[in-house]
Each structure stands twice: as C-alpha cells, then as structure tokens.
Design an enzyme around this catalytic site. Structure first.
Site, PDB file in Angstrom:
ATOM      1  N   THR A  40      49.116  37.249  49.761  1.00  0.00           N
ATOM      2  CA  THR A  40      49.331  36.071  48.909  1.00  0.00           C
ATOM      3  C   THR A  40      50.743  36.050  48.325  1.00  0.00           C
ATOM      4  O   THR A  40      51.361  37.109  48.144  1.00  0.00           O
ATOM      5  CB  THR A  40      48.303  36.104  47.759  1.00  0.00           C
ATOM      6  N   ASP A  41      51.207  34.856  47.971  1.00  0.00           N
ATOM      7  CA  ASP A  41      52.506  34.758  47.288  1.00  0.00           C
ATOM      8  C   ASP A  41      52.429  35.267  45.848  1.00  0.00           C
ATOM      9  O   ASP A  41      53.462  35.479  45.209  1.00  0.00           O
ATOM     10  CB  ASP A  41      53.028  33.307  47.320  1.00  0.00           C
ATOM     11  N   GLU A  42      51.199  35.466  45.334  1.00  0.00           N
ATOM     12  CA  GLU A  42      51.073  35.890  43.925  1.00  0.00           C
ATOM     13  C   GLU A  42      51.642  37.292  43.695  1.00  0.00           C
ATOM     14  O   GLU A  42      51.903  37.665  42.556  1.00  0.00           O
ATOM     15  CB  GLU A  42      49.613  35.820  43.470  1.00  0.00           C
TER      16      GLU A  42
ATOM     17  N   TYR B  34      44.239  40.535  40.015  1.00  0.00           N
ATOM     18  CA  TYR B  34      44.112  40.129  41.425  1.00  0.00           C
ATOM     19  C   TYR B  34      45.414  40.394  42.177  1.00  0.00           C
ATOM     20  O   TYR B  34      45.419  41.051  43.228  1.00  0.00           O
ATOM     21  CB  TYR B  34      43.738  38.641  41.526  1.00  0.00           C
TER      22      TYR B  34
ATOM     23  N   LYS C 275      46.356  42.965  45.283  1.00  0.00           N
ATOM     24  CA  LYS C 275      46.885  42.535  46.588  1.00  0.00           C
ATOM     25  C   LYS C 275      48.244  43.192  46.847  1.00  0.00           C
ATOM     26  O   LYS C 275      48.541  43.606  47.973  1.00  0.00           O
ATOM     27  CB  LYS C 275      47.028  41.006  46.638  1.00  0.00           C
TER      28      LYS C 275
HETATM   29  P1  NAD Z   1      37.184  34.062  49.737  1.00  0.00           P
HETATM   30  O1  NAD Z   1      36.875  34.656  48.416  1.00  0.00           O
HETATM   31  O2  NAD Z   1      36.795  32.651  50.018  1.00  0.00           O
HETATM   32  O3  NAD Z   1      36.519  34.939  50.889  1.00  0.00           O
HETATM   33  C1  NAD Z   1      36.537  36.348  50.880  1.00  0.00           C
HETATM   34  C2  NAD Z   1      35.566  36.842  51.931  1.00  0.00           C
HETATM   35  O4  NAD Z   1      35.597  38.285  51.905  1.00  0.00           O
HETATM   36  C3  NAD Z   1      34.109  36.434  51.651  1.00  0.00           C
HETATM   37  O5  NAD Z   1      33.498  35.986  52.844  1.00  0.00           O
HETATM   38  C4  NAD Z   1      33.453  37.715  51.148  1.00  0.00           C
HETATM   39  O6  NAD Z   1      32.076  37.794  51.460  1.00  0.00           O
HETATM   40  C5  NAD Z   1      34.265  38.779  51.873  1.00  0.00           C
HETATM   41  N1  NAD Z   1      34.279  40.062  51.150  1.00  0.00           N
HETATM   42  C6  NAD Z   1      34.532  40.258  49.834  1.00  0.00           C
HETATM   43  N2  NAD Z   1      34.421  41.564  49.526  1.00  0.00           N
HETATM   44  C7  NAD Z   1      34.099  42.200  50.688  1.00  0.00           C
HETATM   45  C8  NAD Z   1      33.860  43.557  51.021  1.00  0.00           C
HETATM   46  N3  NAD Z   1      33.912  44.536  50.089  1.00  0.00           N
HETATM   47  N4  NAD Z   1      33.560  43.869  52.304  1.00  0.00           N
HETATM   48  C9  NAD Z   1      33.504  42.897  53.257  1.00  0.00           C
HETATM   49  N5  NAD Z   1      33.679  41.592  52.991  1.00  0.00           N
HETATM   50  C10 NAD Z   1      33.998  41.250  51.717  1.00  0.00           C
HETATM   51  O7  NAD Z   1      38.740  34.278  49.958  1.00  0.00           O
HETATM   52  P2  NAD Z   1      39.812  33.358  50.702  1.00  0.00           P
HETATM   53  O8  NAD Z   1      40.326  32.361  49.745  1.00  0.00           O
HETATM   54  O9  NAD Z   1      39.262  32.940  52.002  1.00  0.00           O
HETATM   55  O10 NAD Z   1      40.981  34.429  50.941  1.00  0.00           O
HETATM   56  C11 NAD Z   1      40.984  35.243  52.101  1.00  0.00           C
HETATM   57  C12 NAD Z   1      42.208  36.154  52.061  1.00  0.00           C
HETATM   58  O11 NAD Z   1      43.391  35.362  52.006  1.00  0.00           O
HETATM   59  C13 NAD Z   1      42.238  37.066  50.825  1.00  0.00           C
HETATM   60  O12 NAD Z   1      42.728  38.311  51.231  1.00  0.00           O
HETATM   61  C14 NAD Z   1      43.216  36.363  49.887  1.00  0.00           C
HETATM   62  O13 NAD Z   1      43.860  37.304  49.066  1.00  0.00           O
HETATM   63  C15 NAD Z   1      44.175  35.731  50.878  1.00  0.00           C
HETATM   64  N6  NAD Z   1      44.847  34.510  50.400  1.00  0.00           N
HETATM   65  C16 NAD Z   1      44.126  33.469  49.884  1.00  0.00           C
HETATM   66  C17 NAD Z   1      44.780  32.294  49.509  1.00  0.00           C
HETATM   67  C18 NAD Z   1      44.039  31.110  48.959  1.00  0.00           C
HETATM   68  O14 NAD Z   1      44.656  30.151  48.502  1.00  0.00           O
HETATM   69  N7  NAD Z   1      42.701  31.087  48.998  1.00  0.00           N
HETATM   70  C19 NAD Z   1      46.173  32.215  49.643  1.00  0.00           C
HETATM   71  C20 NAD Z   1      46.873  33.311  50.155  1.00  0.00           C
HETATM   72  C21 NAD Z   1      46.202  34.447  50.554  1.00  0.00           C
HETATM   73  O1  DAU Z   2      48.882  31.433  45.544  1.00  0.00           O
HETATM   74  C1  DAU Z   2      47.863  31.923  46.363  1.00  0.00           C
HETATM   75  C2  DAU Z   2      46.613  32.152  45.537  1.00  0.00           C
HETATM   76  O2  DAU Z   2      46.083  30.873  45.209  1.00  0.00           O
HETATM   77  C3  DAU Z   2      45.574  32.995  46.260  1.00  0.00           C
HETATM   78  O3  DAU Z   2      46.099  34.276  46.498  1.00  0.00           O
HETATM   79  C4  DAU Z   2      44.279  33.097  45.437  1.00  0.00           C
HETATM   80  O4  DAU Z   2      43.289  33.796  46.164  1.00  0.00           O
HETATM   81  C5  DAU Z   2      43.797  31.692  45.142  1.00  0.00           C
HETATM   82  O5  DAU Z   2      42.635  31.726  44.334  1.00  0.00           O
HETATM   83  C6  DAU Z   2      44.901  30.867  44.457  1.00  0.00           C
HETATM   84  O6  DAU Z   2      45.144  31.362  43.117  1.00  0.00           O
HETATM   85  P1  DAU Z   2      45.399  30.384  41.868  1.00  0.00           P
HETATM   86  O7  DAU Z   2      45.089  31.117  40.624  1.00  0.00           O
HETATM   87  O8  DAU Z   2      46.724  29.733  41.973  1.00  0.00           O
HETATM   88  O9  DAU Z   2      44.272  29.259  42.188  1.00  0.00           O
HETATM   89  P2  DAU Z   2      43.244  28.492  41.235  1.00  0.00           P
HETATM   90  O10 DAU Z   2      42.620  27.424  42.076  1.00  0.00           O
HETATM   91  O11 DAU Z   2      42.338  29.421  40.516  1.00  0.00           O
HETATM   92  O12 DAU Z   2      44.189  27.809  40.172  1.00  0.00           O
HETATM   93  C7  DAU Z   2      45.210  26.899  40.571  1.00  0.00           C
HETATM   94  C8  DAU Z   2      45.945  26.445  39.305  1.00  0.00           C
HETATM   95  O13 DAU Z   2      45.058  25.609  38.537  1.00  0.00           O
HETATM   96  C9  DAU Z   2      46.345  27.576  38.388  1.00  0.00           C
HETATM   97  O14 DAU Z   2      47.571  27.251  37.755  1.00  0.00           O
HETATM   98  C10 DAU Z   2      45.231  27.624  37.341  1.00  0.00           C
HETATM   99  C11 DAU Z   2      44.818  26.167  37.231  1.00  0.00           C
HETATM  100  N1  DAU Z   2      43.396  25.936  36.914  1.00  0.00           N
HETATM  101  C12 DAU Z   2      42.457  26.549  37.673  1.00  0.00           C
HETATM  102  C13 DAU Z   2      41.106  26.354  37.432  1.00  0.00           C
HETATM  103  C14 DAU Z   2      40.050  27.051  38.254  1.00  0.00           C
HETATM  104  C15 DAU Z   2      43.043  25.052  35.904  1.00  0.00           C
HETATM  105  O15 DAU Z   2      43.910  24.468  35.220  1.00  0.00           O
HETATM  106  N2  DAU Z   2      41.719  24.853  35.656  1.00  0.00           N
HETATM  107  C16 DAU Z   2      40.728  25.470  36.370  1.00  0.00           C
HETATM  108  O16 DAU Z   2      39.512  25.256  36.075  1.00  0.00           O
END
Ligand code: NAD
Ligand code: DAU
Length: 352
Positions: free
Chosen positions: A133-135, A158, A162
């Site tokens: 992730t970019d975080e 988180y 990562k």
């Molecule tokens: P998600 O939470 O939707 O899915 C995570 C999956 O991992 C689920 O299917 C869960 O059952 C599985 N999992 C969790 N713990 C586990 C364990 N101990 N063993 C096996 N499986 C397990 O997450 P996502 O949003 O699809 O993100 C996937 C990956 O991409 C993560 O590594 C996240 O850090 C990265 N990522 C997400 C975003 C985003 O915006 N969602 C952006 C950048 C990177």
């Molecule tokens: O940047 C990549 C990341 O993006 C991934 O690595 C994470 O897995 C993914 O969850 C996401 O993280 P964020 O914290 O940016 O996403 P989230 O949707 O939780 O929040 C997006 C923005 O909105 C953040 O500034 C917090 C704000 N927010 C979020 C929620 C859930 C609100 O204002 N209200 C809310 O209820």
C-alpha cells in the site's frame, strides 16, 4: 493435467483478491490458480461464484499463520509463484486491535516467505510478489507525490504492519535470494468492496438513508484507483516486472474526502431518482480518526514508462459502475453485513 504455472494467490476471497483471481483464471487457462484464504469477516466466496467451477481454479481454506497448511499447499500444488494479498486491511480496525495486524500482516507474511524458502530449492522461474500500500510512505503535505524512493514513515498500526512486511520481503530477497517484487498501490474502489471502507459504506448508508460519518473536517485527500485497473497492474507487474524492484500504482486521481462524498451523493440522487441535495443532507461530521494521514498521492510514472500500464477508466466511469453494482447486488451487501455468507462456505466446500 499439467499446468504451465502453479500460482498461489493469498487473500483471493477479499476485495482486490477476487478481481485478481478472476482476471488470472480467465486470461490464463494454462495457469493453475490456487486461492488460499482464511475467510475472515472480509473474505467471501460469493465473490468468486463465476470462477469456482473453472478447471484451473482451486480454493484452499487456510490461514497464513498455519505453517503446516502452507507447507502442505506448496508441496501438493508445486507452487512456483506467490501473489500475496491476504492481510488485515482496515485502518480503523488496526487502531482498535493492532495485534491482529501484527499476526496476519507481519508473521503471516514471514511464514509464507519461510515456506517459499524451504520449498524453492531451485529459484529459477520463481516469484514472490507482495501486494502493498501507499500508506507505508506516511502522509504528504499539499504538494508532491510518493515515488518508489520515498522513505517509509507509516503512521497507523495497519501501515506499520504493511511497512514491516515489505521490509521482510525485501530482506528475504537480499539475504536468501528469493526472487521478490513489491507494489504499493493507492486507494482502490469498485465492486465487492467491504462496506466498512469509505465508498461502499457511504453507498450502503445512502441506500438506507443513514448518516454519512465524515471524519474531522473532511479535507483529507486520497488517490483513487478502480480495482479492476489495480488487478491489471498486478498482471502487468507479475509478467513484466523486474526482480527486486518496487512499483507504485495509482491513477493520478486525487480527491478530498468531502468533495468525493458530495460527488457520490449527487450521482446516487440521480440514480435513485431523489430530489437534488437529498443525500448531502445525510453528511455528518464526526470525531477524527487518530493519526489520520492528510494526503496520499502516487507518482505512477515508473509503471507507466517501464511496463506500459495505465488506468483504463476515468473516476466518473468507475464510480458510476461501482454504484450500479451495489444497487444491483443488495443481497450481497445484506449477506456480508450480516455474516451470513460464512454459511456459503459450509454448504459449498466443507463436504467436498
Ligand atoms: P480485504 O480485507 O478485502 O481482503 C483480505 C483477504 O485476506 C480476505 O479475503 C481475508 O479472508 C484474507 N485473510 C485475512 N487474514 C488472513 C489470514 N490470516 N490467512 C489467510 N487469509 C487471510 O483486503 P483488500 O482491500 O482486498 O486488500 C488486499 C491487499 O491489498 C492487502 O494486502 C492490502 O494491504 C493491499 N492494498 C489494499 C488497498 C485497498 O485500497 N483496498 C490498496 C493498496 C493495497
Ligand atoms: O491507500 C491505500 C489504503 O486505502 C489501503 O492500504 C487500505 O487497505 C484501505 O483500507 C485504504 O485505507 P484508507 O484509510 O485510506 O481507506 P478508508 O476507506 O478507510 O478511508 C478513506 C478516507 O475516508 C480516509 O481519509 C478516512 C475517511 N473516512 C473513512 C470512513 C470509513 C471517513 O471520513 N469516514 C468513514 O466512515
């Protein structure tokens, strides 16, 4: 049947994972795709109904904390590549329960690396591709972008977990010569996004006329990418990326939360036939997230110039498709919010 490659995809039942699995299973019938997922609250096999009968797809319910299962799976399927997505992914949950993130994101990743190290005696043609992730880069000021050389400065449990997993992947590349690649992507949105994250939560709340809780003043900026474009980027990096490199993935698509929420409200009102302003009335400013990162913005020049990847849809197109998907899949929303989908696994898989 002999497969050209045996690719272990972890976290394939989650939000991004299901799109990656679907793309690989359909595009590469000569690859066997093994989906390893523990099916936590975020994992849902309903996300993969359309691929579950494909001959090159296998599902393994397993936890990356269980080394015996990992070793069995590497051995049984002769795994030669890993695309590692399994993780705890929600920042707010990491503030409530950091240790869950240490276990899955750090220890789980090291378990997978150790298993690859043990089973990959001949390292040629092997790949451990870690999805990050970019975080990990922390927070930007008003200007500038995260590049591949930006120093790590994670601010939430988180992102710290990562960042740690990224460092372990890199270290296993340097120390044990495991062929590794890491990509760091910006915020994804799209179908099958669990409704705890901003966009799907707010779509769900608008549908149920519930308040839209905007954290702090709402002037936090995120860089949004359509999830199918992230899956395409993963495909590109998997096939064309250079070993030991890292790639940033993003769509040059920055939005302040409050502006995004207003756009979402307008689009939802149009699609639901509401009077203009109906959904905006649901906006409620609430207490800020602790350690809330001000701004993320990805410089995606490297992946574009070196590997030829670009996003395929505009934000308005992607958001419109996303809203339509949620409006058409209310049963999915009801299932994942009630935990009912867990029974799906029991019915479909446990007695096979
Ligand atoms: P998600 O939470 O939707 O899915 C995570 C999956 O991992 C689920 O299917 C869960 O059952 C599985 N999992 C969790 N713990 C586990 C364990 N101990 N063993 C096996 N499986 C397990 O997450 P996502 O949003 O699809 O993100 C996937 C990956 O991409 C993560 O590594 C996240 O850090 C990265 N990522 C997400 C975003 C985003 O915006 N969602 C952006 C950048 C990177
Ligand atoms: O940047 C990549 C990341 O993006 C991934 O690595 C994470 O897995 C993914 O969850 C996401 O993280 P964020 O914290 O940016 O996403 P989230 O949707 O939780 O929040 C997006 C923005 O909105 C953040 O500034 C917090 C704000 N927010 C979020 C929620 C859930 C609100 O204002 N209200 C809310 O209820």
């Amino acid at each position: 049947m002999n497969f050209e490659r045996n690719i272990l995809i972890t976290g394939g039942a989650g939000f991004i994972g299901n799109h990656v699995i679907r793309l690989f299973v359909n595009k590469y019938p000569s690859y066997r795709i093994i989906n390893l997922d523990a099916l936590t609250y975020a994992g849902n096999l309903e996300n993969l109904r359309d691929v579950e009968e494909k001959p090159n797809y296998v599902f393994e319910k397993a936890n990356i904390l269980d080394i015996k299962d990992l070793e069995r799976i590497f051995n049984e399927y002769k795994i030669d590549a890993v695309i590692h997505l399994a993780a705890e992914s929600h920042v707010d949950r990491s503030i409530l329960s950091p240790l869950d993130f240490v276990y899955t994101n750090i220890i789980g990743t090291v378990n997978l690396l150790n298993t690859a190290k043990k089973y990959w005696k001949d390292l040629s043609g092997k790949l451990f591709y870690h999805i990050s992730t970019d975080e990990v880069f922390g927070s930007l000021g008003e200007k500038g972008f995260f590049t591949e050389t930006t120093a790590y400065a994670p601010n939430s449990p988180y992102s710290a977990s990562k960042a740690s997993s990224d460092h372990f992947v890199r270290a296993y590349g340097e120390t044990f010569h495991i062929p590794v690649i890491i990509s760091n992507c910006s915020n994804n949105y799209g179908p099958y996004h669990f409704p705890e994250k901003l966009i799907p939560l707010f779509i769900n709340n608008i549908m149920h006329k519930k308040p839209l809780p905007v954290y702090g003043d709402g002037k936090y900026t995120r860089d949004w990418l359509y999830v199918k474009d992230h899956a395409r980027a993963i495909d590109t990096i998997f096939h064309k990326g250079k070993i030991s490199e890292t790639y940033n993935i993003g769509g040059f698509n920055e939005w302040q939360n409050i502006e995004l929420v207003k756009l979402l409200c307008t689009m939802m009102d149009e699609k639901l036939g509401n009077a203009p302003g109906t959904s905006e009335n649901l906006i409620t400013y609430v207490k800020d997230r602790p350690g809330h990162d001000k701004r993320y913005a990805i410089d995606a020049t490297k992946i574009s110039k070196e590997l030829g990847w670009k996003p395929s849809v505009t934000f308005e197109e992607g958001l419109s498709e996303t809203i339509d998907w949620y409006l058409e899949n209310q049963q999915w929303l009801n299932h994942v919010t009630s935990g009912e989908y867990q029974h799906y696994y029991e019915q479909q898989y446990q007695n096979r």
